[in-house]
Design a protein around this motif. Structure first.
Motif, short mmCIF file in Angstrom:
data_model
loop_
_atom_site.label_atom_id
_atom_site.label_comp_id
_atom_site.label_asym_id
_atom_site.label_seq_id
_atom_site.Cartn_x
_atom_site.Cartn_y
_atom_site.Cartn_z
N UNK A 146 3.03 18.58 12.80
CA UNK A 146 4.18 19.44 12.97
C UNK A 146 5.49 18.73 12.63
N UNK A 147 5.64 17.48 13.13
CA UNK A 147 6.88 16.71 12.94
C UNK A 147 6.52 15.23 12.76
N UNK A 148 6.26 14.80 11.53
CA UNK A 148 5.84 13.41 11.26
C UNK A 148 6.76 12.32 11.81
N UNK A 149 8.08 12.53 11.96
CA UNK A 149 8.90 11.45 12.52
C UNK A 149 8.47 10.97 13.91
N UNK A 150 7.69 11.77 14.64
CA UNK A 150 7.21 11.30 15.94
C UNK A 150 6.44 9.98 15.80
#
Length: 154
Positions: free
Chosen positions: A131-135
């Protein structure tokens, strides 16, 4: 698609982690207020909620704009703190008092929060990274396991 990838790359930087916590919540609260609870500025990229939790020490209501991942009839919240050291305050609040409320698409929804562990957290984490790769960059920068909560309607 290019714009989304650029935002994700910028969001994963240490510079963003220094600035965003001071800017993004303020802008989100203002847009939420001006739109009468219908939207947040950050929802241009990610779904978001305003979490109202009870302060762990103060006992007072605390409102925090957060990105979320809708999941069935609930939501996942990630205590990434933008990849900064230390868990965000709202996570302590949910641990102390799991009963909370979110503003979701202009509606107030009572919820119960549950900190995820083990295989359940690992499964949620895989979904969250897609969903949000920066995590992933946030997790790499900190010496703690980032807290992941599941919110379910009360």
């Amino acid at each position: 698609m290019i714009g989304e990838r650029l935002v994700q790359r910028v969001s994963a930087t240490r510079g963003f982690a220094r600035v965003a916590p001071h800017v993004v919540p303020v802008l989100d609260r203002a847009v939420h207020r001006l739109s009468r609870g219908r939207t947040l500025l950050s929802t241009r990229m990610l779904p978001g909620v305003i979490l109202t939790s009870t302060g762990a020490r103060s006992g007072l209501p605390r409102r925090t704009p957060l990105a979320c991942l809708p999941a069935g009839d609930g939501w996942f919240l990630v205590g990434s703190n933008f990849g900064r050291t230390g868990h965000p305050a709202w996570t302590y609040n949910l641990l102390a008092c799991p009963a909370a409320e979110i503003s979701w698409k202009g509606r107030d929804v009572p919820v119960t929060a549950r900190l995820l562990h083990g295989a359940e957290r690992a499964d949620a984490w895989r979904l969250l990274l897609a969903f949000w790769p920066p995590y992933a960059a946030y997790q790499d920068r900190v010496d703690r396991e980032i807290r992941v909560f599941r919110l379910d309607r009360s």
